[in-house]
Motif scaffolding. Structure first.
Motif, PDB file in Angstrom:
ATOM      1  N   GLU A 254       7.613  11.794  -1.378  1.00 39.74           N
ATOM      2  CA  GLU A 254       6.495  12.691  -0.995  1.00 39.74           C
ATOM      3  C   GLU A 254       5.269  12.046  -0.689  1.00 39.74           C
ATOM      4  N   GLN A 255       4.904  10.792  -1.577  1.00 42.00           N
ATOM      5  CA  GLN A 255       3.853  10.016  -1.027  1.00 42.00           C
ATOM      6  C   GLN A 255       4.290   8.497  -1.760  1.00 42.00           C
ATOM      7  N   ALA A 256       3.843   7.503  -1.116  1.00 41.67           N
ATOM      8  CA  ALA A 256       4.438   6.197  -1.713  1.00 41.67           C
ATOM      9  C   ALA A 256       3.127   5.224  -1.687  1.00 41.67           C
ATOM     10  N   VAL A 257       3.095   4.432  -2.618  1.00 40.18           N
ATOM     11  CA  VAL A 257       2.123   3.324  -2.816  1.00 40.18           C
ATOM     12  C   VAL A 257       3.043   2.035  -2.532  1.00 40.18           C
ATOM     13  N   VAL A 258       2.798   1.138  -1.406  1.00 42.69           N
ATOM     14  CA  VAL A 258       3.470   0.089  -1.006  1.00 42.69           C
ATOM     15  C   VAL A 258       2.519  -1.282  -1.508  1.00 42.69           C
ATOM     16  N   PHE A 259       2.904  -1.991  -2.242  1.00 44.50           N
ATOM     17  CA  PHE A 259       2.104  -3.166  -2.791  1.00 44.50           C
ATOM     18  C   PHE A 259       2.614  -4.428  -1.843  1.00 44.50           C
ATOM     19  N   THR A 260       1.404  -4.988  -1.282  1.00 43.01           N
ATOM     20  CA  THR A 260       1.632  -6.432  -0.909  1.00 43.01           C
ATOM     21  C   THR A 260       0.891  -7.443  -1.634  1.00 43.01           C
ATOM     22  N   SER A 261       1.171  -8.813  -1.278  1.00 43.14           N
ATOM     23  CA  SER A 261       0.783  -9.897  -2.278  1.00 43.14           C
ATOM     24  C   SER A 261      -0.635 -10.390  -1.792  1.00 43.14           C
ATOM     25  N   THR A 262      -1.182  -9.971  -0.362  1.00 45.58           N
ATOM     26  CA  THR A 262      -2.267 -10.528   0.140  1.00 45.58           C
ATOM     27  C   THR A 262      -2.910  -9.487   0.844  1.00 45.58           C
ATOM     28  N   GLN A 263      -4.357  -9.702   0.951  1.00 47.09           N
ATOM     29  CA  GLN A 263      -5.094  -8.497   1.832  1.00 47.09           C
ATOM     30  C   GLN A 263      -4.528  -8.353   3.205  1.00 47.09           C
ATOM     31  N   ARG A 264      -4.470  -9.657   3.731  1.00 47.28           N
ATOM     32  CA  ARG A 264      -3.952  -9.775   5.140  1.00 47.28           C
ATOM     33  C   ARG A 264      -2.498  -9.033   5.324  1.00 47.28           C
ATOM     34  N   ASP A 265      -1.660  -9.425   4.375  1.00 49.47           N
ATOM     35  CA  ASP A 265      -0.720  -8.443   4.673  1.00 49.47           C
ATOM     36  C   ASP A 265      -0.534  -6.942   4.377  1.00 49.47           C
ATOM     37  N   ALA A 266      -1.576  -6.492   3.689  1.00 51.45           N
ATOM     38  CA  ALA A 266      -1.834  -5.040   3.772  1.00 51.45           C
ATOM     39  C   ALA A 266      -2.250  -4.480   4.857  1.00 51.45           C
ATOM     40  N   ASP A 267      -3.238  -4.959   5.567  1.00 50.23           N
ATOM     41  CA  ASP A 267      -3.729  -4.576   6.699  1.00 50.23           C
ATOM     42  C   ASP A 267      -2.623  -4.881   7.992  1.00 50.23           C
ATOM     43  N   TRP A 268      -1.910  -5.762   7.798  1.00 52.29           N
ATOM     44  CA  TRP A 268      -0.801  -5.857   9.057  1.00 52.29           C
ATOM     45  C   TRP A 268       0.295  -4.752   8.753  1.00 52.29           C
ATOM     46  N   LEU A 269       0.604  -4.737   7.612  1.00 54.10           N
ATOM     47  CA  LEU A 269       2.043  -3.713   7.233  1.00 54.10           C
ATOM     48  C   LEU A 269       1.139  -2.322   7.484  1.00 54.10           C
TER      49      LEU A 269
END
Length: 506
Positions: A254-269
């Protein structure tokens, strides 16, 4: 226990009933009566247990009691400051507490609640601090700024609440908390909420609390019965991306929160998933508060289906429709795993927490399992099974479809490796290898660099108005400067053509 038996004011009981609650949770049953009696408390409670109401309701009760006492009435035109001060580690959590105060205080005539957090302009906050004020919710860093400028008056605080004190200490706010406490009357009531009271948190509690009552409702070893946990081993980043794509395109998501380790990875993903057609946005401490508010609002009203976040979002997001939490990058601390998976399975719903791990993550997986005293069941996706043998620490455990779990009994199904995703076949590129950016930086609470919000994944031009401040705010042709390019005026590089997807500036 019914709320009517706790001893709350009639106006608060009406608000609780209007919110759809009749029976108090365990933490509310144990914490509200002593809090109403004015006792100092040390409370440990898990996310989603109703802990916010367990201190907001006594705080509102104190406001109502003061209004009925002629000796505590306030003269107009004189700055008294708040009666109740709540300190929270992140802006999202502060905003959530403020919303709860407004909700439960809807029948309190003339209730004045203010929020003071970083990343937003000062003038409105200064005006709120100088005017009549009942409850102030703040992050430590911004409140210190107002104290140093003489704008914040805390001499009349009757109740001090430290919400998630362990996280505030992790973020380096121990000196700020001590400074703020020195500006609050010693005769106050102090209530502290924390996942643990060991180490520095325990020493802080000894310094701030007087003969506190200890309430331990939930711990990190709870089983989270309504949250199914899975661990998928990935051979490499391409394999991990393929599994992520498959999970995000399942019907039950339905909805998802995907966690990354860094801010840069969050923007890239987020960029990568947007290219595949997902309605997605990133959220981390490098974004200004206005953008973060719009992202969370988009998540709540379901304009966003996927949120890519660092641990700044692990505490403070309360969206019942989040069905999946995916650990794309593992947390820096084992306890943050518990807070991450707590974003799903809320309000009585079932949830799924998936961890995508590579061999280099074995030590963190081991620490998480030791911290929670539970094993994370290993699973595999049909057609995307890992080719490398799983690490030795899991060799004796079954790998495969491990039965039909409670809320997500359906099989993942079969899809060829690398072919999953909303956008069909595409060439995978590895995530950027950059120096890790700690999610616990003070910049998460202090002033932050200017950055525009990027609505992603909607039809061209459709979702922009729902998230950005308006078409006249900043031209869509401007894009964030690439890494390494010197910033021009306003922090942007030279204008670039808009993305073909038409989702505006980022």
């Amino acid at each position: 226990m019914s709320f009517s038996n706790i001893g709350l004011h009639e106006a608060l009981l009406r608000s609780v009933v209007d919110s759809g609650y009749t029976t108090a949770t365990e933490v509310q049953q144990q914490a509200i009566p002593p809090a109403l009696a004015g006792k100092d408390l040390m409370v440990s409670a898990s996310t989603g247990s109703g802990k916010t109401a367990s201190f907001i309701l006594p705080a509102l009760e104190r406001v109502l009691a003061a209004r009925g006492d002629n000796t505590k009435r306030r003269e107009k035109g004189v700055v008294y400051g708040p009666r109740v001060l709540v300190l929270a580690p992140t802006r999202e959590l502060a905003m959530q507490v403020a919303k709860a105060a407004t909700t439960y205080g809807r029948h309190v005539q003339g209730l004045r609640v203010a929020t003071v957090v970083g990343g937003v302009p000062y003038p409105a906050q200064i005006a709120a601090l100088r005017g009549p004020l009942d409850i102030l919710i703040s992050t430590p860093g911004r409140l210190i700024d107002h104290l140093q400028s003489g704008r914040a008056v805390l001499e009349n605080v009757e109740m001090l609440v430290l919400d998630e004190a362990d996280r505030m200490l992790d973020m380096g706010f121990i000196d700020d908390i001590s400074t703020i406490a020195d500006h609050v009357p010693a005769a106050r009531q102090t209530v502290m909420y924390s996942a643990t009271f060991a180490g520095n948190v325990g020493r802080l509690a000894q310094n701030l609390l007087r003969d506190p009552q200890r309430i331990d409702v939930a711990s990190h070893t709870d089983t989270h019965a309504n949250i199914e946990q899975r661990l998928h081993w990935a051979d490499n980043s391409s394999h991990k991306n393929a599994m992520l794509d498959h999970i995000l395109t399942q019907r039950e998501m339905e909805q998802a929160v995907v966690f990354t380790s860094t801010q840069r990875d969050a923007d890239w993903l987020a960029d990568r998933l947007a290219d595949m057609g997902h309605h997605v946005a990133s959220l981390h401490g490098g974004h200004p508060q206005g953008r973060r508010n719009r992202v969370l609002q988009g998540l709540r009203n379901k304009q966003l289906k996927i949120l890519i976040a660092t641990d700044v979002a692990a505490r403070g997001i309360d969206v019942p429709s989040i069905s999946h939490v995916i650990n794309y990058g593992l947390p820096m601390k084992a306890e943050d795993y518990v807070h991450r998976i707590g974003r799903t399975g809320r309000a009585g719903r079932n949830g799924l927490a998936v961890t995508l791990a590579e061999r280099m993550d074995v030590s963190m997986i081991r620490r998480i399992q030791q911290f929670t005293t539970q094993d994370i069941p290993v699973a595999s996706i049909a057609g995307l099974e890992p080719k490398s043998p799983q690490p030795k620490m899991f060799a004796s455990r079954p790998q495969g479809d491990f039965g039909a779990p409670k809320p997500f009994a359906k099989s993942y199904g079969k899809k060829p490796f690398g072919g999953a995703g909303a956008g069909g076949r595409r060439e995978e590129r590895p995530a950027p290898h950059s120096r890790s950016t700690s999610p616990f930086q003070r910049s998460d609470d202090r002033r932050e660099p200017n950055a525009a919000f990027v609505p992603r994944g909607a039809a061209p031009g459709a979702a922009r108005g729902a998230f950005d401040r308006g078409a006249s705010d900043r031209p869509a042709r401007f894009q964030p400067r690439p890494e390494g390019r010197p910033a021009g005026k306003g922090g942007f590089g030279k204008p670039q053509r808009p993305r073909s997807s038409g989702f505006g500036n980022r």
